[in-house]
Design an enzyme around this catalytic site. Structure first.
Site, PDB file in Angstrom:
ATOM      1  CG  ASP A 218       9.254 -25.734  -4.740  1.00  0.00           C
ATOM      2  OD1 ASP A 218       8.757 -25.696  -3.597  1.00  0.00           O
ATOM      3  OD2 ASP A 218      10.102 -24.914  -5.138  1.00  0.00           O
ATOM      4  NE  ARG A 282      14.240 -14.749   2.956  1.00  0.00           N
ATOM      5  CZ  ARG A 282      13.804 -15.793   2.248  1.00  0.00           C
ATOM      6  NH1 ARG A 282      12.693 -16.412   2.587  1.00  0.00           N
ATOM      7  NH2 ARG A 282      14.475 -16.218   1.202  1.00  0.00           N
TER       8      ARG A 282
HETATM    9  O1  LIG Z   1      11.050 -17.782   0.188  1.00  0.00           O
HETATM   10  C1  LIG Z   1      11.875 -18.679   0.044  1.00  0.00           C
HETATM   11  O2  LIG Z   1      13.071 -18.522   0.271  1.00  0.00           O
HETATM   12  C2  LIG Z   1      11.448 -20.037  -0.444  1.00  0.00           C
HETATM   13  C3  LIG Z   1      10.048 -20.091  -0.955  1.00  0.00           C
HETATM   14  C4  LIG Z   1       9.617 -21.452  -1.315  1.00  0.00           C
HETATM   15  O3  LIG Z   1      10.283 -22.432  -1.107  1.00  0.00           O
HETATM   16  C5  LIG Z   1       8.284 -21.647  -1.923  1.00  0.00           C
HETATM   17  O4  LIG Z   1       7.508 -20.680  -2.041  1.00  0.00           O
HETATM   18  O5  LIG Z   1       7.981 -22.796  -2.310  1.00  0.00           O
HETATM   19 FE   LIG Z   2       9.583 -24.117  -2.248  1.00  0.00          FE
END
Ligand SMILES: O=C(O)CCC(=O)C(=O)O
Ligand SMILES: [Fe+2]
Length: 520
Positions: A218, A282
């Site tokens: 991220d 999900r």
């Molecule tokens: O939905 C998830 O478990 C992870 C989401 C994620 O890593 C993101 O949106 O950067």
């Molecule tokens: Fe992420």
């Protein structure tokens, strides 16, 4: 009207139809999930507010250790009422349930143009495709959410209020340890570049090689994730993918690229991914704490790993990384197609045995992976062979070896080839070469050729050593490195998928570039 994006059609238009579940990529690495023994740290935040001083200190220490060791941790007793999550999920569902044709419309819910994302139109292989749709809402945009969707706006506002409070607590603790300017986190609720990402993962319908969300790190300082009970999030630790257990009580926190930079690499921005759920959808909600675009980040520690850079600079660099990777990927694909075509048909008869082996290698690998009676452990074995032969052929002056090295995509190999090709060996393998096409005969012939290949490699090594004087040891070291090099992580341009969506690059690449440019 259908709410689901046309994943299948889109996927087929990129990768061909019908999708068989098998590709030329050796990069998916989806099977190596280990959970035994390793448990993600769980931190009880109530110790920060209610506990004794000693408990508070222990809690702080746990968090800092987790950021260093794992780059991930879970928090419980964070004080956010469960109704807030329930309401947020309800709104999220309603949003995703809107017709697809509406969601893609510019100004949908008065959100900005690129706020709704799905799939990955820029994917150059199935392993870069993400089977999810997402809304990306910056804090600046929340107040613009249209009145028609008042519930959405008030719910999002409430959610952000709560999650920003928790984020504030965590960031303050983590930054305090660094002895850097903590102005970055004066008021997280006001950081307009921070954003919510509402994720909806669709059941895997495109084969097991397609992720819910491709491996990525991220860009944020930290990310706080709330997820339903389905699970699928995995993080990478010590080279293994570890599943994060979903829990309705716990929020998952991870360190992003900005905190890694700020902490001079002390805190880890760890690669993570989502495996597509089976037969079920999900939902998750991620809150990303990000600086203002013009904020300059200066890392703590000596020697400094990263030079001073602005968040804008980082993002722009990352976008360039992404573009380059896509272009490079496409070029490599074409090159491989050319090489294969060139050595199919009549021309192949003149090609040395080893080269035809090389061209066939992906098929050979697949063949043996499927056929358990043959004693070949993994595709790694074949890929190591590929590297060895690329080196050998390069050394013998075969230009196509460069093409294949490009396809393998590892700079160590390419550099090695460049050097080796300067030393023309007099060995000719062509004398003993005959054209082969099936994996079994290829292997048999390879075995017969084994000794001469070994000799040729030794000869080249000796040449290299001689040329470099007493650098033999160095050469051997490089050789060993090339031999132990794992191809999987280099072949997957992990930057591409998710990073295209979020316009960000690999910290390793992005920041390294920044360091190099800035090391005056
Ligand atoms: O939905 C998830 O478990 C992870 C989401 C994620 O890593 C993101 O949106 O950067
Ligand atoms: Fe992420």
């Amino acid at each position: 009207m259908a709410s689901q994006p046309p994943f299948k059609t889109n996927f087929s238009s990129i990768f061909g139809s019908p999708y068989s579940g098998s590709t030329n990529d050796n990069n998916t690495d989806t099977t190596t999930v280990h959970t035994g023994g390793l448990k993600l740290p769980v931190i009880d935040l109530s110790h920060l507010t209610n506990g004794e001083e000693i408990e508070r200190k222990r809690c702080v220490k746990q968090m800092v250790e987790a950021a260093k060791e794992w780059g991930f941790f879970q928090i419980v007793n964070h004080g956010i009422p469960k109704e807030v999550f329930e309401m947020m999920f309800l709104e999220e569902k309603k949003l995703f349930d809107r017709p697809f044709s509406e969601k893609v419309r510019e100004n949908f819910s008065d959100l900005s143009k690129n706020c709704y994302r799905w799939g990955n139109p820029n994917a150059t292989s199935p392993a870069q495709y993400s089977l999810l749709e997402a809304f990306h809402i910056t804090l600046a945009e929340i107040s613009c959410l249209s009145d028609n969707h008042n519930n959405l706006r008030t719910t999002v506002e409430m959610y952000v209020q709560e999650i920003a409070r928790v984020a504030q607590m965590i960031c303050e603790i983590l930054v305090k340890k660094l002895k850097v300017n903590s102005n970055y986190f004066e008021n997280i609720r006001e950081l307009k570049n921070s954003f919510l990402r509402l994720n909806k993962y669709h059941p895997s319908v495109l084969g097991s090689e397609v992720f819910g969300l491709v491996p990525h790190t991220d860009t944020s300082f930290i990310t706080i994730l709330f997820q339903d009970r389905i699970g699928g999030l995995e993080l990478k630790k010590n080279g293994q993918w570890i599943r994060v257990k979903p829990s309705s009580e716990a929020l998952t926190v991870n360190i992003g690229d900005m905190f890694q930079a700020l902490s001079n690499g002390l805190y880890q921005s760890v690669k993570h991914r989502v495996i597509s759920p089976v037969n079920i959808e999900r939902l998750s909600i991620a809150f990303f704490v990000c600086p203002y675009l013009e904020t300059e980040l200066e890392c703590y520690g000596n020697p400094k790993k990263y030079r001073r850079f602005s968040f804008r600079e980082y993002k722009e660099q990352s976008e360039r990384d992404v573009k380059e990777t896509v272009t490079r990927e496409l070029k490599l694909k074409n090159d491989l197609a050319d090489a294969t075509e060139c050595f199919n048909g009549s021309k192949v008869k003149r090609a040395p045995f080893l080269f035809s082996w090389l061209v066939n290698l992906p098929n050979v690998s697949k063949h043996f992976q499927r056929n358990s009676t043959l004693k070949v452990k993994s595709s790694n074995v074949f890929l190591m062979e590929l590297i060895r032969k690329c080196l050998l052929l390069g050394a013998l002056g075969y230009r196509p070896a460069f093409l294949l090295a490009e396809t393998v995509g590892d700079h160590v190999l390419r550099e090695k080839l460049k050097k080796l090709s300067l030393i023309r060996s007099s060995i000719s393998l062509e004398q003993s070469c005959t054209l082969v096409t099936t994996p079994t005969t290829l292997l048999e012939q390879e075995k017969n050729l084994g000794t001469s290949v070994g000799k040729a490699i030794d000869f080249i090594k000796a040449q290299v050593s001689k040329k470099k004087g007493n650098e033999t040891e160095k050469t051997n070291m490089r050789w060993r490195k090339a031999k132990t090099w794992s191809p999987f992580f280099h072949i997957v341009p992990e930057r591409v998928g998710r990073r295209i969506e979020s316009a960000k690059g690999k910290l390793r690449v992005g920041l390294k570039l920044l360091v190099e440019e800035g090391s005056k």
